[in-house]
Enzyme design. Structure first.
Site, mmCIF file in Angstrom:
data_model
loop_
_atom_site.group_PDB
_atom_site.id
_atom_site.type_symbol
_atom_site.label_atom_id
_atom_site.label_comp_id
_atom_site.label_asym_id
_atom_site.label_seq_id
_atom_site.Cartn_x
_atom_site.Cartn_y
_atom_site.Cartn_z
ATOM 1 N N PHE A 135 0.856 -1.190 0.000
ATOM 2 C CA PHE A 135 0.000 0.000 0.000
ATOM 3 C C PHE A 135 0.887 1.232 0.000
ATOM 4 N N GLY A 136 0.842 1.995 -1.060
ATOM 5 C CA GLY A 136 1.746 3.133 -1.177
ATOM 6 C C GLY A 136 1.042 4.464 -0.975
ATOM 7 N N ASN A 141 8.462 13.294 1.400
ATOM 8 C CA ASN A 141 8.183 14.592 2.046
ATOM 9 C C ASN A 141 6.771 14.710 2.609
ATOM 10 N N HIS A 142 6.007 13.628 2.604
ATOM 11 C CA HIS A 142 4.627 13.679 3.105
ATOM 12 C C HIS A 142 4.280 12.386 3.813
ATOM 13 N N ARG A 276 14.109 -16.038 38.636
ATOM 14 C CA ARG A 276 15.381 -15.340 38.896
ATOM 15 C C ARG A 276 15.506 -14.978 40.381
ATOM 16 N N LEU A 346 14.207 -7.959 33.174
ATOM 17 C CA LEU A 346 15.101 -9.064 32.816
ATOM 18 C C LEU A 346 16.585 -8.695 33.017
ATOM 19 N N GLY A 347 16.856 -7.511 33.511
ATOM 20 C CA GLY A 347 18.247 -7.109 33.738
ATOM 21 C C GLY A 347 19.063 -7.189 32.463
ATOM 22 N N GLU A 371 0.938 4.200 10.598
ATOM 23 C CA GLU A 371 -0.539 4.234 10.712
ATOM 24 C C GLU A 371 -1.006 5.397 11.581
HETATM 25 P P1 TGC Z 1 -9.244 15.583 6.587
HETATM 26 O O1 TGC Z 1 -9.739 16.880 6.053
HETATM 27 O O2 TGC Z 1 -9.316 15.313 8.021
HETATM 28 O O3 TGC Z 1 -10.016 14.386 5.818
HETATM 29 C C1 TGC Z 1 -10.133 14.321 4.422
HETATM 30 C C2 TGC Z 1 -11.365 13.448 4.142
HETATM 31 O O4 TGC Z 1 -11.162 12.136 4.678
HETATM 32 C C3 TGC Z 1 -12.135 11.862 5.709
HETATM 33 N N1 TGC Z 1 -11.419 11.170 6.786
HETATM 34 C C4 TGC Z 1 -11.567 9.862 7.042
HETATM 35 N N2 TGC Z 1 -12.363 8.939 6.500
HETATM 36 C C5 TGC Z 1 -12.280 7.700 6.982
HETATM 37 N N3 TGC Z 1 -11.429 7.350 7.973
HETATM 38 C C6 TGC Z 1 -10.599 8.239 8.529
HETATM 39 N N4 TGC Z 1 -9.752 7.877 9.494
HETATM 40 C C7 TGC Z 1 -10.647 9.572 8.071
HETATM 41 N N5 TGC Z 1 -9.973 10.703 8.395
HETATM 42 C C8 TGC Z 1 -10.463 11.669 7.607
HETATM 43 C C9 TGC Z 1 -12.679 13.200 6.120
HETATM 44 O O5 TGC Z 1 -13.981 13.088 6.644
HETATM 45 C C10 TGC Z 1 -12.645 13.957 4.802
HETATM 46 O O6 TGC Z 1 -13.721 13.483 4.026
HETATM 47 P P2 TGC Z 1 -14.467 14.421 2.957
HETATM 48 O O7 TGC Z 1 -15.482 13.543 2.321
HETATM 49 O O8 TGC Z 1 -15.040 15.547 3.757
HETATM 50 O O9 TGC Z 1 -13.415 14.900 2.008
HETATM 51 O O10 TGC Z 1 -7.776 15.382 6.037
HETATM 52 P P3 TGC Z 1 -6.400 16.071 6.460
HETATM 53 O O11 TGC Z 1 -5.589 16.251 5.226
HETATM 54 O O12 TGC Z 1 -6.663 17.261 7.336
HETATM 55 O O13 TGC Z 1 -5.672 14.922 7.317
HETATM 56 C C11 TGC Z 1 -6.076 14.512 8.516
HETATM 57 C C12 TGC Z 1 -5.093 13.491 9.162
HETATM 58 C C13 TGC Z 1 -3.847 14.198 9.645
HETATM 59 C C14 TGC Z 1 -5.845 12.914 10.333
HETATM 60 C C15 TGC Z 1 -4.706 12.389 8.167
HETATM 61 O O14 TGC Z 1 -3.961 12.891 7.136
HETATM 62 C C16 TGC Z 1 -3.945 11.247 8.816
HETATM 63 O O15 TGC Z 1 -4.541 10.324 9.361
HETATM 64 N N6 TGC Z 1 -2.570 11.272 8.765
HETATM 65 C C17 TGC Z 1 -1.754 10.147 9.207
HETATM 66 C C18 TGC Z 1 -1.168 9.436 8.024
HETATM 67 C C19 TGC Z 1 -1.061 7.966 8.234
HETATM 68 O O16 TGC Z 1 -1.583 7.373 9.149
HETATM 69 N N7 TGC Z 1 -0.378 7.290 7.293
HETATM 70 C C20 TGC Z 1 -0.313 5.878 7.319
HETATM 71 C C21 TGC Z 1 0.290 5.340 6.047
HETATM 72 S S1 TGC Z 1 0.044 3.588 5.829
HETATM 73 C C22 TGC Z 1 1.000 2.875 7.001
HETATM 74 O O17 TGC Z 1 1.596 3.470 7.834
HETATM 75 C C23 TGC Z 1 1.039 1.393 6.956
HETATM 76 S S2 TGC Z 1 2.011 0.629 8.133
HETATM 77 C C24 TGC Z 1 1.400 -0.906 7.883
HETATM 78 C C25 TGC Z 1 1.991 -2.004 8.615
HETATM 79 O O18 TGC Z 1 3.125 -2.423 8.295
HETATM 80 O O19 TGC Z 1 1.262 -2.543 9.477
HETATM 81 P P1 FAD Z 2 6.571 12.915 10.001
HETATM 82 O O1 FAD Z 2 5.191 13.090 9.514
HETATM 83 O O2 FAD Z 2 7.649 13.714 9.368
HETATM 84 O O3 FAD Z 2 6.582 13.184 11.568
HETATM 85 C C1 FAD Z 2 7.775 13.425 12.319
HETATM 86 C C2 FAD Z 2 7.380 13.843 13.738
HETATM 87 O O4 FAD Z 2 6.588 15.039 13.678
HETATM 88 C C3 FAD Z 2 6.500 12.804 14.435
HETATM 89 O O5 FAD Z 2 6.843 12.736 15.790
HETATM 90 C C4 FAD Z 2 5.103 13.366 14.271
HETATM 91 O O6 FAD Z 2 4.194 12.939 15.289
HETATM 92 C C5 FAD Z 2 5.360 14.865 14.346
HETATM 93 N N1 FAD Z 2 4.308 15.638 13.653
HETATM 94 C C6 FAD Z 2 3.982 15.621 12.344
HETATM 95 N N2 FAD Z 2 2.955 16.448 12.095
HETATM 96 C C7 FAD Z 2 2.609 17.010 13.289
HETATM 97 C C8 FAD Z 2 1.612 17.933 13.707
HETATM 98 N N3 FAD Z 2 0.722 18.456 12.852
HETATM 99 N N4 FAD Z 2 1.561 18.272 15.018
HETATM 100 C C9 FAD Z 2 2.422 17.736 15.924
HETATM 101 N N5 FAD Z 2 3.385 16.838 15.588
HETATM 102 C C10 FAD Z 2 3.481 16.479 14.287
HETATM 103 N N6 FAD Z 2 3.438 4.058 4.827
HETATM 104 C C11 FAD Z 2 2.656 3.585 3.804
HETATM 105 O O7 FAD Z 2 2.057 4.339 3.060
HETATM 106 N N7 FAD Z 2 2.534 2.234 3.591
HETATM 107 C C12 FAD Z 2 3.165 1.320 4.365
HETATM 108 O O8 FAD Z 2 3.020 0.105 4.152
HETATM 109 C C13 FAD Z 2 3.999 1.801 5.435
HETATM 110 N N8 FAD Z 2 4.714 0.910 6.187
HETATM 111 C C14 FAD Z 2 5.605 1.374 7.129
HETATM 112 C C15 FAD Z 2 6.424 0.462 7.801
HETATM 113 C C16 FAD Z 2 7.364 0.915 8.722
HETATM 114 C C17 FAD Z 2 8.244 -0.076 9.410
HETATM 115 C C18 FAD Z 2 7.455 2.310 9.017
HETATM 116 C C19 FAD Z 2 8.435 2.795 10.035
HETATM 117 C C20 FAD Z 2 6.643 3.204 8.346
HETATM 118 C C21 FAD Z 2 5.725 2.767 7.382
HETATM 119 N N9 FAD Z 2 4.931 3.665 6.642
HETATM 120 C C22 FAD Z 2 4.112 3.205 5.639
HETATM 121 C C23 FAD Z 2 5.114 5.110 6.817
HETATM 122 C C24 FAD Z 2 4.391 5.678 8.045
HETATM 123 O O9 FAD Z 2 3.015 5.694 7.855
HETATM 124 C C25 FAD Z 2 4.938 7.088 8.313
HETATM 125 O O10 FAD Z 2 6.256 6.914 8.767
HETATM 126 C C26 FAD Z 2 4.116 7.847 9.320
HETATM 127 O O11 FAD Z 2 2.850 8.176 8.791
HETATM 128 C C27 FAD Z 2 4.822 9.141 9.820
HETATM 129 O O12 FAD Z 2 5.311 9.870 8.766
HETATM 130 P P2 FAD Z 2 6.853 10.370 8.750
HETATM 131 O O13 FAD Z 2 7.715 9.207 9.046
HETATM 132 O O14 FAD Z 2 7.058 11.090 7.470
HETATM 133 O O15 FAD Z 2 6.959 11.350 9.967
#
Ligand code: TGC
Ligand code: FAD
Length: 397
Positions: A135-136, A141-142, A276, A346-347, A371
């Protein structure tokens, strides 16, 4: 198999026979066939072989557990998906990553936003573990702000031309398909595409030298004038809401998984401190040690109850994204606390890979960040309860 584990509040009673049965089958399989391989894989930073493990996971219904049988999927419920995540993360977070990414981030978007042809083509093979997906969303930078992504999609006749880079993508290097999110240059909307391995302009690289998640793979995806047919676009995915809704699925699984890691840390520490001896008696007899064990147990029990309740809400289709955020945030804090505390108890042995806490401890650092970081979930909850968003600000530099 009788359940062994931490269940101070008889949460077992709240599960159905079928849910308990799946848990036993998954646990037995992991203990027999996977557990020993994890430490070696972690130590050498050689990912577990998901080509070999995938079909075994598939046979046990561990992939896409909540997706219906009509698409060749297990057709179980969200609670069972959670239980599976808990069991795999008791062993290692990289295993849960594989399960959560496949189920929540690859199968879910195809099921929810895909065409009928896409569902029939990909879902059965993903459920069987014959095909690996990734999942990309994140870009160099984002990360926390995927809405600002710069990966582009340009329509050209019956095709789309994708350009951009996705980084830190779980299983990016080995995936057969990638669900990639890009901004349409014409209407500015974020759209989802299924990109198949081997397509011209699609590059897959591994990221190495990790201090965490060393038993699993993570990598980078390059899209250089990469052409995908219109039939590979997810037709129902229009806007950022689509990828964010996928995150809810995986975050939910993670909330259970984190408690699995915490349970393993607690059990390891409990057994160790009872054995232990220092100053002539087991260290578990000291009040300071007992307090640490009790603090772990209280946190785990509260986390288990949160996940269980969230599972039932998910099963009824009533869970909100904010409820998912609360569970992800809380349970990762529980796991982080328990891993550190167990390591401490566990020291010196606590830093040896012969014991699991140090491995869980470093893995959890990834899970705490991906996430949605702990901070991002705080802000999601802060917005929900106050009505004010605190993610973005105008700052003149
Ligand atoms: P925002 O204006 O809040 O929302 C845009 C639209 O999306 C809707 N929405 C959601 N819908 C469903 N579920 C959610 N959790 C939702 N959050 C928001 C919202 O209602 C809106 O809908 P519409 O119809 O009005 O357009 O968007 P924002 O740009 O202000 O961003 C909000 C924020 C910061 C919460 C969001 O960008 C966020 O969650 N950022 C974190 C990014 C993140 O979690 N990345 C994960 C990448 S994948 C990964 O890490 C996989 S690791 C996997 C593994 O190995 O297990
Ligand atoms: P940044 O967003 O640069 O954040 C850096 C620091 O700033 C953090 O402490 C954060 O909390 C803080 N910060 C950022 N914004 C704010 C704010 N507004 N207010 C206060 N603090 C803030 N992504 C995918 O798409 N698909 C995957 O399968 C996936 N797998 C992953 C697997 C691993 C092992 C790891 C480590 C990451 C993976 N990711 C994946 C990426 C992951 O989702 C991101 O690393 C995560 O969303 C954080 O983004 P960043 O690393 O760019 O940190």
């Amino acid at each position: 198999m009788v359940f062994r584990g931490v269940d101070f509040y008889n949460i077992d009673e709240l599960l159905t026979d079928e849910e308990r049965l799946v848990r036993s089958a998954v646990r037995e399989f992991l203990e027999k066939e996977v557990k020993d391989a994890v430490v070696e894989a972690w130590h050498k930073e050689e990912s577990l072989d998901f080509r070999e493990l995938g079909p075994k996971f598939g046979e046990l219904g561990m992939l896409g557990a909540f997706i219906p049988e009509e698409y060749g999927c297990p057709g179980m419920n969200y609670t069972t998906f959670g239980i599976i995540c808990q069991e795999v993360e008791r062993v290692d977070s990289a295993l849960r990553s594989f399960v959560a990414v496949t189920s929540g981030l690859v199968m879910y978007p195809i099921w929810k936003y895909g065409s009928e042809e896409q569902k029939r083509k990909y879902l059965p093979r993903l459920a069987k573990g014959e095909m690996i997906g990734c999942f990309g969303l994140t870009e160099p930078n984002h990360g926390s702000d995927p809405g600002s992504m710069t990966t582009t999609a340009r329509r050209d006749g019956d095709e789309w031309v994708l350009n951009g880079t996705k980084t830190w993508i779980t299983e990016a290097d080995i995936a057969d398909i990638a669900v990639v999110w890009a901004r349409d240059v014409d209407d500015g909307k974020i759209k989802g595409f299924i990109v198949e391995r081997g397509v011209k302009g699609f590059q897959q690289n591994a990221i190495t030298k990790k201090g965490s998640m060393r038993a699993g793979g993570v990598g980078e995806i390059g899209l250089i004038n990469c052409r995908v047919p219109e039939e590979n676009r997810l037709p129902e995915a229009l806007g950022l809401r689509a990828p964010l809704s996928c995150l809810d699925q995986a975050r939910y699984g993670i909330s259970w998984g984190a408690i699995g890691a915490a349970m393993d840390c607690y059990e390891t520490a409990l057994n160790y401190t009872k054995e232990r001896k220092q100053f002539g008696v087991p260290i578990a007899s000291y009040q300071l040690v007992q307090e640490k064990l009790v603090n772990m147990l209280i946190r785990i029990t509260k986390g288990q109850l949160l996940s269980w309740r969230l599972g039932r809400l998910m099963d009824k289709g009533k869970a909100t994204p904010e409820q998912v955020s609360l569970a992800k945030k809380n349970n990762l804090r529980v796991a982080r606390y328990c891993a550190r505390t167990a390591r401490e108890l566990l020291g010196a042995n606590g830093i040896s890979l012969d014991y699991s806490p140090i491995r869980h401890m470093t893995n959890i650092e990834s899970v705490y960040t991906y996430e949605g970081t702990d901070d991002i979930h705080t802000l999601i909850l802060g917005r929900a309860i106050t009505g004010f968003q605190a993610f973005r600000r105008e700052l003149k530099l």
